[in-house]
Every structure is written in C-alpha cells, then in structure tokens.
Design an enzyme around this catalytic site. Structure first.
Site, PDB file in Angstrom:
ATOM      1  N   HIS A 129       0.818  -1.209   0.000  1.00 32.04           N
ATOM      2  CA  HIS A 129       0.000   0.000   0.000  1.00 32.04           C
ATOM      3  C   HIS A 129       0.851   1.258   0.000  1.00 32.04           C
ATOM      4  O   HIS A 129       2.066   1.212   0.219  1.00 32.04           O
ATOM      5  CB  HIS A 129      -0.962   0.002   1.194  1.00 32.04           C
ATOM      6  CG  HIS A 129      -0.303  -0.018   2.537  1.00 32.04           C
ATOM      7  ND1 HIS A 129       0.190   1.125   3.146  1.00 32.04           N
ATOM      8  CD2 HIS A 129      -0.059  -1.040   3.399  1.00 32.04           C
ATOM      9  CE1 HIS A 129       0.696   0.806   4.328  1.00 32.04           C
ATOM     10  NE2 HIS A 129       0.571  -0.501   4.505  1.00 32.04           N
ATOM     11  N   CYS A 145       3.170  -5.081   6.453  1.00 33.06           N
ATOM     12  CA  CYS A 145       2.912  -4.773   5.044  1.00 33.06           C
ATOM     13  C   CYS A 145       4.159  -4.225   4.369  1.00 33.06           C
ATOM     14  O   CYS A 145       5.146  -3.902   5.014  1.00 33.06           O
ATOM     15  CB  CYS A 145       1.797  -3.729   4.942  1.00 33.06           C
ATOM     16  SG  CYS A 145       0.229  -4.287   5.634  1.00 33.06           S
TER      17      CYS A 145
END
Length: 176
Positions: A129, A145
């Site tokens: 992201h 992440c």
C-alpha cells in the site's frame, strides 16, 4: 515515470535512488508477478525477458514479516483502513481509537492505493500500500505490510492484475 506530487508529504522529496526503474533480473520469473525482497527494501513487478520494475519499499519490523506465496485478490483506490486486532493489542494507545476504521483519503495510513494479499480464500491482512510517511521508505518500520510512496503504488496498481502471484521472500534473519 510516476508523478511525484503525492510523495511530497510535509515537504519531503523522494530521493532519486528510490525512483521506480526497470532492472535486469538474474533469474526467470513469470511476467506479472510481484516479488518483495525485505533484505534490500525492494519490490519487483516482473516483466518479460528477465526484466522487472523495481520499487523501493518499507517492510515490516523483523518479528512481523510473513514470508510466503500469496495471491493478489483485491485492489482498492483510496482504501478504508482498520488496524488489525494484533496491532491494537501491541499498541492500544496508538491504534485503539481506529478500531472502527478510517475512511480512505489523503490522511489514511494505507495511502492512495492498496493491494490485498490472500492465502487461498483467506485474507492474510498483509497489504502492499501507499503511505502518509514516505520518509519511511527503505526502512523496516511497518506492521507486516510493504509500504510504497503514493505515486509509486499508483504506478504499480495500474500495472498489476488481480490474481497475480505475490512472493514475500524471507529476511536474512529468518533463513536457517
């Protein structure tokens, strides 16, 4: 080349060495795969003929990295965000206030785009992201992440297909 306007959060300029670029790969990977090498803060989107787009990313803190092979099953523009239950348990002072989530937008920690990684039909809660903190790119600072500069994640988002294979390679400290 992606537009750098979204990357200039709070006066920050992305260093030139972090710009996406096409590189030669030393082994063959199928076209359209994503490979994240946490040891070099590198995400590769593979292309034909032993080439790939290389992006510099932030990866997770050592204990939170989950190497493995996943499938990109969902993509979102300006995604809604909710911290995982594990994030809330680890740092309730920082994350508990967001337990009901946060709408997408420029202040959202997932940034401009998110790619959702699945193991079969199970959402792993691992994401690739954007970020509101582009200065963290090239560090081990996330909660599991891979983070990218917003302009760079838009560049990737526009090129990768749902169903793509995503390989999160092990960290050097995870290899026996």
């Amino acid at each position: 080349m992606p537009n750098a306007t979204l990357a200039h959060a709070k006066g920050y300029s992305v260093p030139p060495e972090h710009a996406p670029r096409i590189v030669e790969m030393d082994q063959y990977f199928a076209d359209g795969e994503i490979h994240v090498d946490p040891n070099f803060y590198a995400l590769y989107l593979t292309l034909p003929d032993y080439k790939a787009w290389r992006y510099t990313v932030a990866v997770s803190q050592p204990a939170l990295w989950e190497p493995g092979t996943y499938t990109l099953k969902w993509k979102a523009e300006w995604p809604r965000w909710r911290p995982t239950n594990a994030m809330i348990r680890r740092n309730p002072g920082k994350y508990a206030k967001y337990r009901n989530g946060m709408p997408g937008g420029p202040g959202n920690p997932l940034g401009a785009r998110a790619l959702y990684l699945f193991d079969g039909d199970r959402d792993t809660f691992l994401r690739i992201h954007g970020t509101t903190q582009p200065w963290t790119i090239g560090t081990a600072s996330s909660n599991g992440c891979a983070r990218m500069v917003n302009d760079h994640v838009i560049h990737l988002f526009d090129r990768v297909q749902k169903g793509a294979r995503v390989v999160l390679h092990p960290r050097f400290d995870q290899v026996a």
